[in-house]
Design a protein around this motif. Structure first.
Motif, short mmCIF file in Angstrom:
data_model
loop_
_atom_site.label_atom_id
_atom_site.label_comp_id
_atom_site.label_asym_id
_atom_site.label_seq_id
_atom_site.Cartn_x
_atom_site.Cartn_y
_atom_site.Cartn_z
N VAL A 9 34.67 25.14 34.34
CA VAL A 9 35.63 25.89 33.53
C VAL A 9 35.38 27.39 33.67
O VAL A 9 36.31 28.17 33.88
N ASN A 10 34.12 27.80 33.55
CA ASN A 10 33.78 29.23 33.74
C ASN A 10 34.23 29.72 35.11
O ASN A 10 34.85 30.78 35.24
N ASP A 11 33.92 28.93 36.13
CA ASP A 11 34.22 29.35 37.50
C ASP A 11 35.72 29.39 37.76
O ASP A 11 36.22 30.26 38.48
N THR A 12 36.45 28.47 37.16
CA THR A 12 37.92 28.45 37.32
C THR A 12 38.55 29.69 36.73
O THR A 12 39.42 30.32 37.35
N VAL A 13 38.14 30.08 35.54
CA VAL A 13 38.72 31.26 34.90
C VAL A 13 38.35 32.53 35.68
O VAL A 13 39.19 33.41 35.89
N TYR A 14 37.09 32.63 36.12
CA TYR A 14 36.69 33.78 36.93
C TYR A 14 37.51 33.83 38.22
O TYR A 14 37.97 34.90 38.65
N HIS A 15 37.69 32.67 38.83
CA HIS A 15 38.47 32.61 40.07
C HIS A 15 39.89 33.11 39.85
O HIS A 15 40.40 33.96 40.59
N GLN A 16 40.57 32.61 38.80
CA GLN A 16 41.96 32.97 38.60
C GLN A 16 42.12 34.44 38.22
O GLN A 16 42.99 35.14 38.75
N LEU A 17 41.31 34.92 37.30
CA LEU A 17 41.50 36.27 36.77
C LEU A 17 40.89 37.36 37.63
O LEU A 17 41.38 38.49 37.63
N VAL A 18 39.81 37.03 38.34
CA VAL A 18 39.07 38.07 39.07
C VAL A 18 39.16 37.87 40.58
O VAL A 18 39.75 38.69 41.29
N SER A 19 38.59 36.78 41.08
CA SER A 19 38.57 36.58 42.53
C SER A 19 39.97 36.57 43.12
O SER A 19 40.21 37.09 44.21
N HIS A 20 40.90 35.95 42.40
CA HIS A 20 42.26 35.83 42.92
C HIS A 20 43.14 37.00 42.46
O HIS A 20 43.52 37.85 43.26
N TRP A 21 43.43 37.08 41.17
CA TRP A 21 44.38 38.09 40.70
C TRP A 21 43.86 39.52 40.90
O TRP A 21 44.49 40.34 41.57
N LEU A 22 42.70 39.83 40.31
CA LEU A 22 42.23 41.21 40.32
C LEU A 22 41.84 41.69 41.71
O LEU A 22 42.28 42.74 42.17
N HIS A 23 41.00 40.90 42.40
CA HIS A 23 40.41 41.36 43.67
C HIS A 23 41.37 41.29 44.85
O HIS A 23 41.03 41.77 45.94
N THR A 24 42.55 40.69 44.67
CA THR A 24 43.53 40.73 45.76
C THR A 24 44.85 41.31 45.25
O THR A 24 45.20 42.44 45.58
N HIS A 25 45.57 40.59 44.41
CA HIS A 25 46.89 41.04 43.97
C HIS A 25 46.86 42.43 43.35
O HIS A 25 47.60 43.33 43.76
N ALA A 26 46.04 42.62 42.33
CA ALA A 26 46.09 43.86 41.55
C ALA A 26 45.56 45.06 42.32
O ALA A 26 46.14 46.15 42.24
N VAL A 27 44.44 44.88 43.05
CA VAL A 27 43.84 46.05 43.70
C VAL A 27 44.65 46.52 44.90
O VAL A 27 44.56 47.68 45.30
N VAL A 28 45.47 45.64 45.49
CA VAL A 28 46.23 46.02 46.67
C VAL A 28 47.50 46.79 46.31
O VAL A 28 47.94 47.67 47.06
N GLU A 29 48.09 46.53 45.14
CA GLU A 29 49.37 47.16 44.81
C GLU A 29 49.33 48.69 44.88
O GLU A 29 50.27 49.30 45.41
N PRO A 30 48.29 49.38 44.39
CA PRO A 30 48.28 50.85 44.53
C PRO A 30 48.29 51.31 45.99
O PRO A 30 48.84 52.37 46.29
N PHE A 31 47.70 50.53 46.89
CA PHE A 31 47.72 50.89 48.30
C PHE A 31 49.15 50.81 48.85
O PHE A 31 49.55 51.62 49.69
N ILE A 32 49.91 49.82 48.39
CA ILE A 32 51.29 49.69 48.83
C ILE A 32 52.11 50.88 48.36
O ILE A 32 52.85 51.51 49.14
N ILE A 33 51.98 51.21 47.09
CA ILE A 33 52.76 52.33 46.52
C ILE A 33 52.42 53.63 47.24
O ILE A 33 53.30 54.40 47.62
N ALA A 34 51.13 53.88 47.45
CA ALA A 34 50.71 55.11 48.12
C ALA A 34 51.20 55.15 49.56
O ALA A 34 51.59 56.22 50.07
#
Length: 840
Positions: A481-506
């Protein structure tokens, strides 16, 4: 005399023939009619405007419709009259004088000297009555650094960038092409009630976060700091029009999402209505979820329940989509061995080859220490009998003990997370690297806070039978359960989706479409802003799917913001950073023949082994590309667009990190190559490794549950008596309820699915190409290396000595398999393939 003048004028003119390709949509079968074009000369400057001279106007009138791979296109042939000195067209402007938008796929023009100039467009063109004075400009596939721009295109280059930046004011409309930044101030919906209030992420020390694309919607009525929600459906949220899904993908995405969610939803609503229960009564009931592939019928009270659950304007789509027979595959986790998920070695293997393979690290100090100095409760006596005869000191000295740590970041949140419906621990899991290179879990510590600064902890160790075995199994579930939540919120969403968007805009704001680096990065940004906007509307928002399914609930995004404090761009630099060396999974390798500069501690680490190969291929391609355009370090320093791009990423897009010293200086070709390699790796391979295996592993919810509703029972309590009476029932009641579990499965299915128009690493979306033969040659070299990597991955997956490549579940590790085959239409859940971008 007049005849001679006309003859001389005609001799000074020449014609340019053009071919315009427009994608047809179901709603507007005549797309493109009533549009007009004019060409800009590359070198011939109009002294009145300072821009390239323009051709005569050509109109799109008659066209020929063709169908390929299920997509209709309409090709228009046009003719332009220009002066003989016009030269090569470097840009064209198109004006849509019709009533409907259309999707412009490509254009090509043949000069009087038989030279063909190509334009790769892939963009919506909206009616000029909406876009007002902003006609669409497209530049040819020839790319220039800023100081090499032909004279006729210099003003156009600057004008286009200025228009893309906007002025930071006003609400963005569907037809706008404006890129600007904003905080994540649109996740809450306080107008719906105080329970939907969410903090603004970004712009503060408490909640730092990457920036997202600005929509400019007005503030909500209840909170001026929170942006109001869209007035229409959650599927309709502004992103710049060039970032929107193509017509084909929009249709496919909507259908897939509706079908995936509704098949499970209808099935489970029916069950709850029949059984009057939201709990699973047996493991067989969970297995049965994957066996019913019949048509679903919406009728009676079920129809009323569904109408109440979805927007009215989607209900028609729902009733249409559900008529199609749905066939959901059995998740790979149980396809070959339905009990593999219970196995200790499979539990450890997934930390190396599952969907969150970059969290485990080598243990450097025993017992593990918290940041506040509080030591773990795990003692040598807990683990020494599981070290294959080695002492604890010997195992530590030989890098044989590893840890999956979900402790420090969770402890501060648990007081708020743990409610009557949720029971969560912070966990530390120790694992031993066996002689066969498999990982065996040897101790699990579960903790939660008490009083002001203290905590209470329990340590569980492996057991094969009886009550101890059941408790050990429960402990593994809490770790999952711990690993699943970390995966969804951090490894997946934050470390790929969220951090890349500013690079696209710039990139859109600071790098012209004529810039070679813009061309290099463009395929790695496909659909990301649209996907992220949909996520803000349906997944990570208040009351969204993640809040409904994860134990972190309404604290999910705050938890993500807390872990953004630890993020470094170099974390994406696979060999030399947090990903491998910092985690003690690899050591530096001085061998000059090793392009990665690192050596894995053990080769049977599928994510690390395949990842290093993909990383090296990307790095070689980026190096080859940059060397063609940048002659030395000074050429990077003098590139005003690159310097503005990097400054904006650092100071605005990731502005909460601007003061940190780990950013590259961007003063050399090496800096540029590292930054581009890291960015492409994150957007392609890193995302693929954490996303497309979700249905294989999380599609079976017992393998990766999303929350627990009970703590592990303690002797002498009522719960312990309940556990002794029926351990399986206690376990099932500990996990998510039926509707939550099935919603999680539906999401896993939807995000694991490749769309049929996906473009993979080593491929481009069309036959149109940058006008540079050397680039074409280098890209073919990149593609060939990816094909070689595919062969090596297949060989590794069949090597009986590499136990972690398949495991007890018999799931071959294919998440970093490039899949460069030239299949025209793929799609579906393949478990392989590295898309160029974060497109789902």
């Amino acid at each position: 005399m007049q005849h001679q003048q006309q003859h001389r004028a005609q001799s000074r003119q020449s014609t340019i023939n053009g071919e315009i390709v427009v994608v047809q949509s179901h709603e507007q079968p005549g797309s493109g009619k009533s549009a007009s074009l004019r060409l800009y000369s590359c070198a011939e400057v109009d002294p009145k405007t300072g821009k390239g001279k323009m051709s005569s106007q050509a109109n799109l009138k008659c066209g020929k419709t063709e169908t390929s791979n299920g997509e209709k296109t309409r090709t228009y042939h046009v003719k332009f009259y220009v002066e003989s000195s016009f030269g090569i067209p470097g840009a064209f402007v198109i004006r849509n004088q019709g009533k409907h938008r259309f999707f412009l796929q490509s254009a090509s023009f043949e000069t009087h000297s038989n030279q063909i100039i190509q334009f790769d467009c892939h963009s919506w063109v909206y009616p000029s009555q909406k876009t007002k004075k902003f006609d669409r400009i497209f530049f040819s596939n020839t790319k220039y650094l800023p100081n090499q721009t032909p004279q006729g295109l210099m003003k156009l280059r600057n004008k286009e960038l200025i228009s893309l930046r906007g002025d930071g004011s006003g609400e963005r409309k569907e037809w706008d092409r404006i890129y600007d930044y904003d905080y994540y101030n649109d996740l809450g919906n306080p107008d719906k009630g105080p329970e939907h209030q969410r903090p603004v992420l970004g712009g503060s020390e408490l909640h730092p976060y990457p920036r997202r694309g600005r929509t400019g919607r007005p503030p909500s009525n209840a909170d001026p700091l929170t942006e109001s929600r869209p007035h229409t459906t959650n599927l309709d949220i502004y992103v710049p029009l060039d970032e929107r899904f193509s017509p084909k993908k929009q249709s496919e995405f909507t259908t897939n999402s509706i079908q995936a969610a509704l098949w499970f939803l209808i099935r489970e609503v029916k069950f709850v209505m029949q059984k009057d229960s939201n709990h699973f009564e047996s493991f067989d009931e969970i297995h049965d979820m994957f066996s019913d592939n019949q048509n679903q019928v919406i009728e009676g009270s079920l129809e009323e329940k569904l109408k109440a659950m979805v927007p009215n304007d989607l209900f028609k789509d729902i009733t249409h989509a559900i008529k199609t027979p749905l066939k959901f595959p059995v998740p790979q986790m149980i396809a070959e061995n339905e009990f593999a998920w219970k196995d200790d070695e499979e539990f450890g293997r997934q930390m190396l080859a599952g969907i969150n393979p970059a969290r485990i690290r080598s243990l450097e100090v025993f017992p593990p220490q918290s940041k506040n100095g509080m030591a773990s409760s795990i003692e040598p006596s807990h683990i020494e009998h599981n070290l294959e005869g080695m002492t604890l000191a010997q195992a530590m000295n030989n890098w044989r003990i590893f840890i999956l740590d979900h402790h420090d970041y969770l402890i501060p949140f648990l007081r708020k997370i743990n409610t009557e419906d949720v029971r969560t621990y912070a966990s530390r899991t120790l694992l031993f690297l066996k002689s066969d290179a498999t990982l065996k879990p040897i101790a699990i510590e579960l903790s939660f806070p008490v009083l002001a600064e203290g905590q209470v902890s329990w340590v569980y160790t492996p057991a094969r039978q009886g009550e101890a075995a059941a408790l050990w199994h429960y402990a593994k579930a809490h770790v999952a359960v711990n690993d699943t939540v970390y995966h969804q919120l951090v490894s997946h969403w934050l470390h790929t989706h969220a951090v890349v968007e500013p690079f696209i805009i710039a990139t859109r704001r600071q790098l012209s479409g004529m810039h070679p680096i813009h061309w290099l990065l463009d395929p790695h940004f496909k659909d990301t802003m649209h996907v992220n906007a949909l996520a803000r509307s349906m997944l990570i928002n208040s009351g969204g799917i993640l809040e409904k399914t994860l134990f972190s609930a309404e604290l999910s995004m705050e938890l993500s913001a807390e872990l953004y404090k630890e993020w470094r761009f170099q974390q994406g630099l696979l060999p030399n950073s947090h990903i491998l060396i910092f985690r003690g999974m690899a050591i530096e390798d001085p061998d000059p023949d090793n392009p990665t500069g690192v050596q894995l501690l053990f080769q049977d680490y599928p994510y690390g082994s395949d990842g290093l190969e993909i990383w090296s291929a990307i790095q070689a391609w980026v190096t080859d590309f940059c060397m063609l355009f940048y002659t030395d370090d000074e050429s990077v320093r003098s590139d005003e667009e690159i310097q503005a791009w990097w400054s904006e990423i650092r100071n605005v897009g990731h502005g909460d990190k601007s003061s940190e010293t780990w950013w590259y200086d961007m003063t050399s070709r090496e800096d540029l190559i590292k930054a581009l390699t890291t960015l492409i790796w994150i957007a392609s391979a890193l995302h693929a490794s954490v996303n497309f295996g979700q249905y294989a592993y999380a599609g079976y919810p017992l393998n990766r549950p999303t929350l627990c509703r009970k703590f592990i029972p303690e002797e002498g309590t009522f719960e312990y008596a309940e556990f002794l009476k029926d351990p399986d029932k206690y376990y099932l009641n500990m996990l998510p309820e039926r509707v939550e579990m099935t919603l999680g499965i539906a999401v896993a299915e939807a995000v694991s699915r490749h769309t049929s128009d996906e473009v993979y690493l080593g491929q481009r979306s069309s036959s149109l190409w940058i006008n540079n033969e050397e680039v074409s040659h280098k890209f073919e070299k990149f593609n060939q290396e990816l094909q070689n990597i595919e062969k090596r991955i297949k060989e590794k997956n069949t090597n009986p000595e590499l136990n972690n490549r398949r495991g007890r579940a018999e799931i071959p590790y294919m998440l970093l398999y490039p899949d460069t085959s030239n299949v025209e239409s793929r799609g579906g859940i393949t478990g392989k393939g590295i898309p160029n971008s974060i497109s789902i």
